[in-house]
Design a protein around this motif. Structure first.
Motif, PDB file in Angstrom:
ATOM      1  N   SER A 170       0.916  -1.238  -0.019  1.00  0.00           N
ATOM      2  CA  SER A 170      -0.103  -0.140   0.054  1.00  0.00           C
ATOM      3  C   SER A 170       0.885   1.272  -0.010  1.00  0.00           C
ATOM      4  O   SER A 170       1.160   2.124   0.948  1.00  0.00           O
ATOM      5  CB  SER A 170      -1.072   0.017   1.313  1.00  0.00           C
ATOM      6  OG  SER A 170      -1.704  -1.197   1.252  1.00  0.00           O
ATOM      7  N   ARG A 171       1.439   1.417  -1.073  1.00  0.00           N
ATOM      8  CA  ARG A 171       2.449   2.522  -1.204  1.00  0.00           C
ATOM      9  C   ARG A 171       2.064   3.917  -1.052  1.00  0.00           C
ATOM     10  O   ARG A 171       2.817   4.671  -0.391  1.00  0.00           O
ATOM     11  CB  ARG A 171       3.654   2.269  -2.304  1.00  0.00           C
ATOM     12  CG  ARG A 171       4.263   0.938  -2.603  1.00  0.00           C
ATOM     13  CD  ARG A 171       5.243   0.628  -3.653  1.00  0.00           C
ATOM     14  NE  ARG A 171       6.000  -0.243  -3.590  1.00  0.00           N
ATOM     15  CZ  ARG A 171       7.226  -0.297  -2.875  1.00  0.00           C
ATOM     16  NH1 ARG A 171       7.720   0.743  -2.041  1.00  0.00           N
ATOM     17  NH2 ARG A 171       7.768  -1.538  -2.843  1.00  0.00           N
ATOM     18  N   LYS A 172       0.955   4.006  -1.858  1.00  0.00           N
ATOM     19  CA  LYS A 172       0.556   5.629  -1.560  1.00  0.00           C
ATOM     20  C   LYS A 172      -0.050   5.713  -0.173  1.00  0.00           C
ATOM     21  O   LYS A 172       0.221   6.761   0.218  1.00  0.00           O
ATOM     22  CB  LYS A 172      -0.789   5.481  -2.682  1.00  0.00           C
ATOM     23  CG  LYS A 172       0.082   5.654  -4.023  1.00  0.00           C
ATOM     24  CD  LYS A 172      -1.518   5.835  -5.128  1.00  0.00           C
ATOM     25  CE  LYS A 172      -1.057   5.939  -6.411  1.00  0.00           C
ATOM     26  NZ  LYS A 172      -2.098   6.158  -7.576  1.00  0.00           N
ATOM     27  N   ALA A 173      -0.705   4.819   0.321  1.00  0.00           N
ATOM     28  CA  ALA A 173      -1.051   5.076   1.785  1.00  0.00           C
ATOM     29  C   ALA A 173      -0.049   5.338   2.758  1.00  0.00           C
ATOM     30  O   ALA A 173       0.104   5.871   3.747  1.00  0.00           O
ATOM     31  CB  ALA A 173      -2.064   3.851   2.381  1.00  0.00           C
ATOM     32  N   SER A 174       1.358   4.813   2.480  1.00  0.00           N
ATOM     33  CA  SER A 174       2.290   4.918   3.147  1.00  0.00           C
ATOM     34  C   SER A 174       3.015   6.364   3.215  1.00  0.00           C
ATOM     35  O   SER A 174       3.626   6.796   3.979  1.00  0.00           O
ATOM     36  CB  SER A 174       3.506   3.716   3.077  1.00  0.00           C
ATOM     37  OG  SER A 174       4.022   4.293   1.925  1.00  0.00           O
ATOM     38  N   ILE A 175       3.017   6.879   2.154  1.00  0.00           N
ATOM     39  CA  ILE A 175       3.632   8.220   1.995  1.00  0.00           C
ATOM     40  C   ILE A 175       3.370   9.357   2.847  1.00  0.00           C
ATOM     41  O   ILE A 175       4.197   9.826   3.489  1.00  0.00           O
ATOM     42  CB  ILE A 175       3.121   8.902   0.260  1.00  0.00           C
ATOM     43  CG1 ILE A 175       3.765   7.807  -0.455  1.00  0.00           C
ATOM     44  CG2 ILE A 175       3.757  10.400   0.288  1.00  0.00           C
ATOM     45  CD1 ILE A 175       3.620   8.305  -1.983  1.00  0.00           C
ATOM     46  N   PRO A 176       1.867   9.419   3.405  1.00  0.00           N
ATOM     47  CA  PRO A 176       1.833  10.705   4.351  1.00  0.00           C
ATOM     48  C   PRO A 176       2.586  10.539   5.682  1.00  0.00           C
ATOM     49  O   PRO A 176       2.839  11.202   6.380  1.00  0.00           O
ATOM     50  CB  PRO A 176       0.427  10.539   4.497  1.00  0.00           C
ATOM     51  CG  PRO A 176      -0.279  10.146   3.494  1.00  0.00           C
ATOM     52  CD  PRO A 176       0.549   8.922   2.927  1.00  0.00           C
ATOM     53  N   HIS A 177       2.657   9.112   6.049  1.00  0.00           N
ATOM     54  CA  HIS A 177       3.334   8.711   7.325  1.00  0.00           C
ATOM     55  C   HIS A 177       4.620   8.928   7.214  1.00  0.00           C
ATOM     56  O   HIS A 177       5.542   9.413   8.093  1.00  0.00           O
ATOM     57  CB  HIS A 177       3.165   7.391   7.657  1.00  0.00           C
ATOM     58  CG  HIS A 177       1.656   6.712   7.975  1.00  0.00           C
ATOM     59  ND1 HIS A 177       1.035   7.224   9.216  1.00  0.00           N
ATOM     60  CD2 HIS A 177       0.694   6.251   7.228  1.00  0.00           C
ATOM     61  CE1 HIS A 177      -0.174   7.009   9.149  1.00  0.00           C
ATOM     62  NE2 HIS A 177      -0.503   6.183   8.077  1.00  0.00           N
ATOM     63  N   LEU A 178       5.288   8.614   6.093  1.00  0.00           N
ATOM     64  CA  LEU A 178       6.840   8.564   5.950  1.00  0.00           C
ATOM     65  C   LEU A 178       7.311  10.134   5.717  1.00  0.00           C
ATOM     66  O   LEU A 178       8.142  10.547   6.340  1.00  0.00           O
ATOM     67  CB  LEU A 178       7.232   7.967   4.574  1.00  0.00           C
ATOM     68  CG  LEU A 178       6.990   6.495   4.717  1.00  0.00           C
ATOM     69  CD1 LEU A 178       7.586   5.933   3.384  1.00  0.00           C
ATOM     70  CD2 LEU A 178       7.829   5.735   5.720  1.00  0.00           C
TER      71      LEU A 178
END
Length: 544
Positions: A170-178
């Motif tokens: 779920s790469r797109k969903a991980s972006i805000p956290h990173l």
């Protein structure tokens, strides 16, 4: 009869007082010692110290200390791959919500136990949804960190949660956290940890095919790590850049960046090993200090006991005078007791004398056998040379020379000198005698003054000279076939000088042999190292 019992009790009361005096170690000392054992990878001893600290916290009814040490103990279960035991410890009833920082730490450890337990050991049964459990622990911990303004913990959890989501495809969903993790680390001025979520963002950009965005982030991060020796994050960054070139089929650049990453991994391992050795030294000193402190306390208590006895004797002098007959009887008992003690002491001295004689025989035999065994190993190397290539023979000769160096020390170790002082000049002459070919090819000029060095340290000087001679025989390219070796005093210190008048090339001056010489010089406490590759000169100072 009653008076005799009273006198005995009065005389023995200081002994009872001494026996009841406790020698205690605090909770914090056990926690610190557990951490030292942990850093030295002595996990069983670390766990034992944590268990003792847990009992102290229970006895003191200190809830926070108890919860804190339980989390540390669960972490040790993770490090020893006892994942179910670690989860059991953290699942035990405890008022973690009362202490938000401990609650965040506990949830993070639970996520790690579930993640590693499932990945490495397949610990859990099929009815346990490990993915959902990990995401729940990380999300709950993140909420607590945000609510309590724990910025450092929030940054770490955002990074962990983003990475976890990314690994679940779920790469797109991980972006805000990173991105949030990187933002907080940058705000805190923690540049090293800022780089980690940025590397994961680079991985996402590479997966999405956004090479321009990838290159922009890569250039920014390379500027940050340049010259800082952040080996761990550098290794991850270099590997990611190598993957970028691999994705476009540029195998040459991929290999170059991968080699940089591998080099940094080696540096990380060196740092880990150095830290481990430092921890071992700290543990040794700590244990020595604790032992000495314990002995000092026992000594003080014994002195206190002696003072109590003297006061007691003074206080009861009138009673002792009144009971003259009892005193005479007591002296009689003491006399017979002393005779028994003298007999026992004589027997002990006799046993010690016999043990000492056996020890002397064993030391002589041990030294003789060590020397014979080393000579046998050298003979095996010499015998194996017949079927080896020239290059392999050179390697064998180098190893054999080092063994000769160690073996030569045993020529000087007699029973009287074992582990004591040996003349360094005499020992170095023995090393020179091993190189028969020197007389045929080089003029040897030596100047040694007598200096006594402890036997356990002197072997390093032999290895230093052996390595220098080996380098001369293998790499000498000078016109002057002369080797100068001196060992002379200078301003309260000693100076060792070696010169073979050979110009070393750059590869030789930075090679493994030269680095080994520098490391050995450090082991003997050498300082003021002078290394001139233009004339093949080594010089350093040391204290005996």
């Amino acid at each position: 009869m009653n008076l005799s019992i009273l006198v005995s009790l009065l005389l023995l009361s200081p002994l009872f007082s001494f026996a009841q005096s406790p020698v205690t170690v605090s909770y914090d000392q056990h926690i610190e010692l557990a951490e030292q054992y942990n850093r030295a990878y002595r996990f069983d001893e670390s766990i034992a110290e944590l268990e003792v600290a847990m009992e102290i916290a229970k006895q003191d009814n200190n809830e926070r200390q108890l919860l804190d040490v339980e989390i540390s103990l669960a972490e040790m279960m993770r490090r020893t791959q006892n994942y179910l035991k670690g989860i059991e410890i953290l699942d035990a009833p405890g008022n973690y919500k009362k202490y938000p920082d401990l609650h965040v730490r506990r949830l993070g450890r639970l996520a790690a136990l579930y993640g590693e337990g499932d990945y490495f050991e397949e610990t859990f049964s099929d009815d346990v949804n490990v993915v959902d459990s990990i995401q729940q622990f990380l999300s709950e911990a993140l909420q607590i960190a945000i609510a309590n303004d724990f910025l450092e913990q929030e940054a770490g959890l955002q990074n962990e949660l983003g990475l976890f989501i990314m690994r679940q495809n779920s790469r797109k969903a991980s972006i805000p956290h990173l991105e949030r993790s990187a933002e907080i680390f940058l705000e805190l001025g923690d540049t090293v940890n800022y780089i980690r979520p940025m590397i994961f963002l680079m991985e996402n950009e590479l997966e999405f095919g956004n090479l321009n965005r990838f290159d922009k982030i890569a250039n920014d991060l390379l500027a940050l790590v340049n010259g800082n020796n952040w080996y761990n994050v550098e290794a991850d960054l270099f590997k990611m850049i190598g993957n970028r070139y691999l994705s476009v089929g540029d195998s040459l650049n991929h290999c170059q960046w991968q080699m940089k990453a591998d080099k940094n991994h080696l540096e990380v391992q060196k740092i880990i090993n150095n830290d481990r050795m430092i921890s071992y030294e700290v543990l040794y000193e700590t244990e020595k200090f604790q032992r000495e402190a314990f002995e000092a306390k026992i000594f003080a208590l014994e002195k206190s006991q002696d003072l109590d006895k003297e006061r007691l004797k003074n206080q009861n002098l009138y009673l002792l005078l009144a009971l003259l007959l009892i005193i005479i009887l007591a002296f009689g008992l003491i006399y017979f007791r002393e005779r028994s003690l003298k007999k026992a002491l004589a027997k002990t001295n006799q046993d010690l004398h016999l043990s000492n004689e056996k020890y002397q025989l064993l030391m002589v035999e041990s030294n003789h056998r060590i020397k014979n065994n080393l000579q046998m190993v050298i003979s095996m190397f010499d015998y194996s040379d017949e079927n080896m290539s020239v290059e392999q023979q050179k390697i064998n000769q180098k190893i054999s020379a080092k063994i000769h160096t160690i073996s030569s020390l045993h020529n000087h170790l007699t029973l009287e000198k074992h582990n004591e002082l040996v003349d360094l000049g005499v020992y170095l002459f023995d090393i020179l005698a091993l190189y028969d070919s020197l007389d045929n090819h080089f003029k040897l000029v030596t100047s040694f003054e007598s200096i006594q060095i402890r036997s356990e340290k002197i072997v390093y000087f032999g290895l230093i000279l052996n390595e220098m001679l080996s380098n001369t025989l293998e790499h000498h390219n000078g016109s002057k076939k002369e080797i100068q070796i001196s060992l002379l005093p200078n301003n309260g210190a000693w100076v060792f000088r070696y010169c073979d008048h050979s110009k070393m090339d750059n590869n030789h001056s930075t090679g493994t042999g030269t680095e080994l010489i520098q490391q050995l010089i450090t082991r003997v406490g050498g300082t003021d190292l002078v290394f001139k590759k233009s004339i093949g000169l080594y010089q350093f100072s040391f204290h005996a």
